[in-house]
Design a protein around this motif. Structure first.
Motif, short mmCIF file in Angstrom:
data_model
loop_
_atom_site.label_atom_id
_atom_site.label_comp_id
_atom_site.label_asym_id
_atom_site.label_seq_id
_atom_site.Cartn_x
_atom_site.Cartn_y
_atom_site.Cartn_z
N ASP A 29 -0.99 -10.29 12.97
CA ASP A 29 0.17 -10.96 12.39
C ASP A 29 -0.22 -12.28 11.73
O ASP A 29 0.57 -13.23 11.70
CB ASP A 29 1.25 -11.18 13.45
CG ASP A 29 0.74 -11.97 14.65
OD1 ASP A 29 -0.47 -12.33 14.67
OD2 ASP A 29 1.54 -12.24 15.58
N ASP A 30 -1.45 -12.37 11.20
CA ASP A 30 -1.86 -13.55 10.44
C ASP A 30 -0.99 -13.68 9.18
O ASP A 30 -0.67 -12.67 8.54
CB ASP A 30 -3.32 -13.46 10.02
CG ASP A 30 -4.27 -13.55 11.20
OD1 ASP A 30 -3.83 -13.95 12.29
OD2 ASP A 30 -5.47 -13.22 11.04
N HIS B 174 -8.01 -8.38 3.30
CA HIS B 174 -6.77 -8.64 4.02
C HIS B 174 -5.62 -8.08 3.20
O HIS B 174 -5.48 -8.39 2.01
CB HIS B 174 -6.60 -10.14 4.25
CG HIS B 174 -7.64 -10.72 5.17
ND1 HIS B 174 -7.36 -11.12 6.45
CD2 HIS B 174 -8.97 -10.96 4.98
CE1 HIS B 174 -8.46 -11.59 7.01
NE2 HIS B 174 -9.45 -11.51 6.14
N LEU B 175 -4.78 -7.30 3.83
CA LEU B 175 -3.68 -6.60 3.15
C LEU B 175 -2.37 -6.83 3.89
O LEU B 175 -2.36 -7.18 5.08
CB LEU B 175 -3.95 -5.10 3.09
CG LEU B 175 -5.27 -4.61 2.50
CD1 LEU B 175 -5.46 -3.12 2.81
CD2 LEU B 175 -5.30 -4.84 1.00
N ARG B 176 -1.28 -6.60 3.18
CA ARG B 176 0.04 -6.42 3.77
C ARG B 176 0.65 -5.18 3.13
O ARG B 176 0.57 -5.00 1.92
CB ARG B 176 0.95 -7.62 3.51
CG ARG B 176 0.79 -8.79 4.41
CD ARG B 176 1.96 -9.79 4.36
NE ARG B 176 3.00 -9.47 3.43
CZ ARG B 176 3.23 -10.11 2.28
NH1 ARG B 176 2.44 -11.11 1.91
NH2 ARG B 176 4.22 -9.75 1.49
N LEU B 177 1.28 -4.34 3.92
CA LEU B 177 1.87 -3.12 3.38
C LEU B 177 3.02 -3.41 2.43
O LEU B 177 3.31 -2.59 1.54
CB LEU B 177 2.34 -2.22 4.53
CG LEU B 177 1.23 -1.68 5.43
CD1 LEU B 177 1.82 -0.98 6.64
CD2 LEU B 177 0.30 -0.75 4.67
N ILE C 212 -5.01 -5.50 8.24
CA ILE C 212 -3.63 -5.33 7.79
C ILE C 212 -2.71 -6.24 8.59
O ILE C 212 -2.62 -6.12 9.82
CB ILE C 212 -3.18 -3.86 7.92
CG1 ILE C 212 -4.10 -2.96 7.08
CG2 ILE C 212 -1.72 -3.70 7.48
CD1 ILE C 212 -3.80 -1.48 7.22
N SER C 213 -2.06 -7.14 7.90
CA SER C 213 -1.17 -8.10 8.55
C SER C 213 0.29 -7.71 8.36
O SER C 213 0.67 -7.12 7.35
CB SER C 213 -1.41 -9.50 7.97
OG SER C 213 -0.46 -10.41 8.46
#
Length: 436
Positions: free
Chosen positions: A174-175, A35-38, A68-69
């Motif tokens: 959008d987790d 799980h990532l976020r930019l 990707i969230s």
């Protein structure tokens, strides 16, 4: 404290400690995901390991699922978003230096426009497998190395020539994600801190086809970074000092204090100071995780009896009733009684026995609640997301970090101090030679 808790906790802790480690085989039915976020700097560090990790995954776990969230989770420990961002940038810079990640000298959060462009690139690319992971790494480099011109060029190509793709191993949602993590069979592993633990799990389950080489400068428990006698003497001569801010109901406080006192303090001549904090309700911990940590740190952890708020006040009263120069040893013995002997400090018989063991003739008349609140304020000023909080002072510099995950920083800082001193000595020597 209830009789049920006083008697049941030690039985439960003994059961957790005695059962075989990693007995359960985790299901691989849903594969391995990250799980990532930019806009998450830990995600930036994590993606630099993904091509190598995917290459040695068994076919059963391929392809690695990338999620990707776009949504941030609330910062921990009542930190503001600004405090959390500043902490993450500083912490990631430390991790990058220690483990040789690529990182900008002056990192900053990427602007919203750049993040939107990066997401479009990743949504639209037809690349899959390792090709996608290399693109993912490149896009993160552009975001976090301030290569916005390259990013705009790639965005223009992606938006004109490719529609959004729909691949099962690439998900955008959008987790709420605080920081990057891996997920295997509903178990979460911090993307950097738990990477070696995840790899050990995969290797144990024969889900790797090769030997992984990650976090090459990782300092393992009971292994010292500095063993040369001359270097060790130099560190000891600097009289390092370490402050520990601990929640008394938190078992990690016991594991950390015991490990540092038994393994590091005398070895490096560290002067310890302990600051107990008010009750934070941290007794609802992961029993199996704490047990596993105790085995890795080789710190005894059973049987134990979780302190209530009342018990933590009694523990603090004992602590402040001994002379200041004896308080570290006293805290060690107090926590040892709780977390290894199942003693309930709110139970008069246990309290009085420990009072005698500590040779306390008279309890302090200080306002213990006020003392703990003073320590809380000092701790809050360090702006750290987790407990215990540590502040190391050496050679005129102060370093603040937190949790059992960062104990390795003590020895890493010592090594960096020596390296800086050697560089300074060489520079002075070169200057003298030029003058001659």
């Amino acid at each position: 404290m209830s009789l049920l808790r006083r008697w049941f906790d030690p039985l439960r802790s003994r059961w957790f400690y005695q059962k075989p480690m990693r007995q359960v085989v985790l299901s691989t039915e849903h594969g391995l995901s990250i799980h990532l976020r930019l806009d998450d700097v830990y995600s930036y560090l994590a993606v630099q390991q993904l091509p190598e990790l995917e290459e040695i995954l068994s076919d059963e776990l391929k392809p690695l699922k990338v999620i990707i969230s776009s949504q941030k989770a609330e910062p921990p420990n009542d930190m503001s978003q600004v405090e959390w961002q500043n902490y993450c940038l500083n912490d990631a810079q430390i991790l990058s230096k220690q483990h040789r990640f690529s990182f900008h000298e002056t990192p900053e959060q990427p602007p919203t426009e750049a993040i939107q462009q990066a997401e479009t690139i990743l949504r639209n690319t037809p690349l899959r497998g390792q090709d996608f992971l290399y693109l993912l790494e490149d896009v993160f480099h552009m975001l976090w190395q301030k290569q916005y011109g390259k990013l705009r060029t790639l965005y223009a190509m992606a938006s004109r020539h490719h529609p959004a793709q729909d691949f099962p191993e690439r998900i955008f949602n959008d987790d709420a994600v605080l920081a990057s993590y891996f997920e295997l069979s509903d178990r979460k592993y911090h993307a950097v801190d738990d990477l070696l633990r995840l790899v050990r799990r995969l290797k144990q389950q024969k889900q790797l086809t090769g030997n992984p080489i990650f976090l090459i400068n990782h300092i393992d428990w009971r292994e010292h970074l500095i063993s040369d006698a001359e270097e060790l003497n130099e560190i000891q001569a600097l009289d390092p000092e370490l402050d520990l801010y601990i929640a008394l109901e938190d078992p990690i406080s016991w594991l950390l204090l015991a490990y540092i006192k038994e393994e590091l303090a005398n070895y490096y001549n560290i002067h310890l100071n302990v600051y107990p904090l008010s009750y934070h309700g941290r007794d609802l911990f992961d029993w199996s995780l704490a047990t596993r940590l105790s085995k890795r740190t080789e710190v005894t952890f059973t049987p134990f009896c979780r302190p209530t708020q009342s018990a933590t006040c009694d523990m603090a009263r004992l602590f402040y009733s001994v002379p200041e120069e004896q308080r570290v040893e006293a805290m060690y013995r107090i926590l040892q009684a709780v977390w290894t002997k199942g003693q309930d400090m709110s139970f008069k018989a246990h309290f009085e026995q420990l009072k005698r063991d500590l040779e306390i003739n008279e309890l302090t008349h200080e306002d213990i609640t006020a003392k703990l609140q003073e320590n809380d304020i000092l701790c809050e000023m360090k702006s750290q997301p987790d407990f215990p909080v540590l502040e190391l002072r050496i050679d005129g510099q102060s370093y603040v970090f937190n949790s059992l995950y960062r104990v390795w920083m003590i020895e890493s800082i010592f090594s960096n101090v020596l390296e800086d001193q050697y560089k300074s000595e060489n520079d002075d020597s070169n200057d003298e030679e030029r003058k001659m």
